[in-house]
Motif scaffolding. Sequence first.
Motif, PDB file in Angstrom:
ATOM      1  N   SER A   1       0.853  -1.173   0.000  1.00  0.00           N
ATOM      2  CA  SER A   1       0.000   0.000   0.000  1.00  0.00           C
ATOM      3  C   SER A   1       0.889   1.222   0.000  1.00  0.00           C
ATOM      4  O   SER A   1       2.050   1.155   0.397  1.00  0.00           O
ATOM      5  CB  SER A   1      -0.940   0.015   1.207  1.00  0.00           C
ATOM      6  OG  SER A   1      -0.206   0.153   2.391  1.00  0.00           O
TER       7      SER A   1
ATOM      8  N   SER B   1      -2.690  11.200  -8.688  1.00  0.00           N
ATOM      9  CA  SER B   1      -2.233  12.413  -8.010  1.00  0.00           C
ATOM     10  C   SER B   1      -2.122  13.600  -8.953  1.00  0.00           C
ATOM     11  O   SER B   1      -2.173  14.746  -8.512  1.00  0.00           O
ATOM     12  CB  SER B   1      -0.868  12.163  -7.352  1.00  0.00           C
ATOM     13  OG  SER B   1      -0.982  11.199  -6.340  1.00  0.00           O
TER      14      SER B   1
ATOM     15  N   THR C   1       0.562   5.703   0.412  1.00  0.00           N
ATOM     16  CA  THR C   1      -0.228   6.907   0.600  1.00  0.00           C
ATOM     17  C   THR C   1       0.644   8.083   0.217  1.00  0.00           C
ATOM     18  O   THR C   1       1.788   8.175   0.648  1.00  0.00           O
ATOM     19  CB  THR C   1      -0.671   7.071   2.064  1.00  0.00           C
ATOM     20  OG1 THR C   1      -1.481   5.962   2.412  1.00  0.00           O
ATOM     21  CG2 THR C   1      -1.466   8.356   2.253  1.00  0.00           C
TER      22      THR C   1
ATOM     23  N   THR D   1      -0.786   5.587  -8.225  1.00  0.00           N
ATOM     24  CA  THR D   1      -0.775   6.729  -7.306  1.00  0.00           C
ATOM     25  C   THR D   1      -0.296   7.987  -8.013  1.00  0.00           C
ATOM     26  O   THR D   1      -0.891   9.061  -7.880  1.00  0.00           O
ATOM     27  CB  THR D   1       0.110   6.424  -6.077  1.00  0.00           C
ATOM     28  OG1 THR D   1      -0.421   5.274  -5.416  1.00  0.00           O
ATOM     29  CG2 THR D   1       0.146   7.589  -5.110  1.00  0.00           C
TER      30      THR D   1
ATOM     31  N   VAL E   1      -3.872  10.269  -2.085  1.00  0.00           N
ATOM     32  CA  VAL E   1      -4.229   9.019  -2.745  1.00  0.00           C
ATOM     33  C   VAL E   1      -3.721   7.885  -1.871  1.00  0.00           C
ATOM     34  O   VAL E   1      -2.548   7.843  -1.518  1.00  0.00           O
ATOM     35  CB  VAL E   1      -3.589   8.909  -4.151  1.00  0.00           C
ATOM     36  CG1 VAL E   1      -3.977   7.585  -4.807  1.00  0.00           C
ATOM     37  CG2 VAL E   1      -3.989  10.084  -5.028  1.00  0.00           C
ATOM     38  N   ASP E   2      -4.607   6.990  -1.493  1.00  0.00           N
ATOM     39  CA  ASP E   2      -4.242   5.833  -0.669  1.00  0.00           C
ATOM     40  C   ASP E   2      -4.632   4.582  -1.447  1.00  0.00           C
ATOM     41  O   ASP E   2      -5.813   4.307  -1.637  1.00  0.00           O
ATOM     42  CB  ASP E   2      -4.975   5.895   0.668  1.00  0.00           C
ATOM     43  CG  ASP E   2      -4.595   4.770   1.608  1.00  0.00           C
ATOM     44  OD1 ASP E   2      -3.556   4.118   1.379  1.00  0.00           O
ATOM     45  OD2 ASP E   2      -5.335   4.541   2.584  1.00  0.00           O
ATOM     46  N   VAL E   3      -3.630   3.853  -1.931  1.00  0.00           N
ATOM     47  CA  VAL E   3      -3.868   2.655  -2.740  1.00  0.00           C
ATOM     48  C   VAL E   3      -3.544   1.424  -1.910  1.00  0.00           C
ATOM     49  O   VAL E   3      -2.473   1.328  -1.316  1.00  0.00           O
ATOM     50  CB  VAL E   3      -2.994   2.660  -4.021  1.00  0.00           C
ATOM     51  CG1 VAL E   3      -3.227   1.384  -4.826  1.00  0.00           C
ATOM     52  CG2 VAL E   3      -3.283   3.890  -4.865  1.00  0.00           C
TER      53      VAL E   3
ATOM     54  N   ALA F   1      -8.416   2.172  -4.321  1.00  0.00           N
ATOM     55  CA  ALA F   1      -7.763   3.465  -4.136  1.00  0.00           C
ATOM     56  C   ALA F   1      -8.786   4.408  -3.523  1.00  0.00           C
ATOM     57  O   ALA F   1      -9.922   4.500  -3.999  1.00  0.00           O
ATOM     58  CB  ALA F   1      -7.265   4.030  -5.459  1.00  0.00           C
TER      59      ALA F   1
END
Length: 114
Positions: A27, A65, A29, A61, A73-75, A85
């Motif tokens: 992950s 972005s 961020t 991301t 953006v949190d994937v 996401a």
Amino acid sequence: MNLLPVTNNSSCSCCSPKGGDEHGSSSATINLSNSQENTMSESLKVSIDGMTCGHCVASVTEEISSIEGVEKVDVNLNAGGISTATITSSKPIDETAVGEAVAEAGYTLVSNNG
């Protein structure tokens, strides 16, 4: 700017010339907020197919972005499955732009409408 490291727990062809069968989860961020505190924000969670590694997470991301207004953006990678996401923006998020950004990164946005 607050960045969390991308952990690559898989060996896919885009990250390693050797390839491999081992898949884990990653992950990332990225917080794009400037020093001013935004009082209002929009949030959108999308599903993405085709991601297999930390490189995939970084590519998606980066593309998301680049959309105007995107602050964070949190994937979350689900290697070999559907990843998600969560996008936070200072203004309404254009889902078409998100789909185009995901496609530019080489992946597929999955419809949440069944």
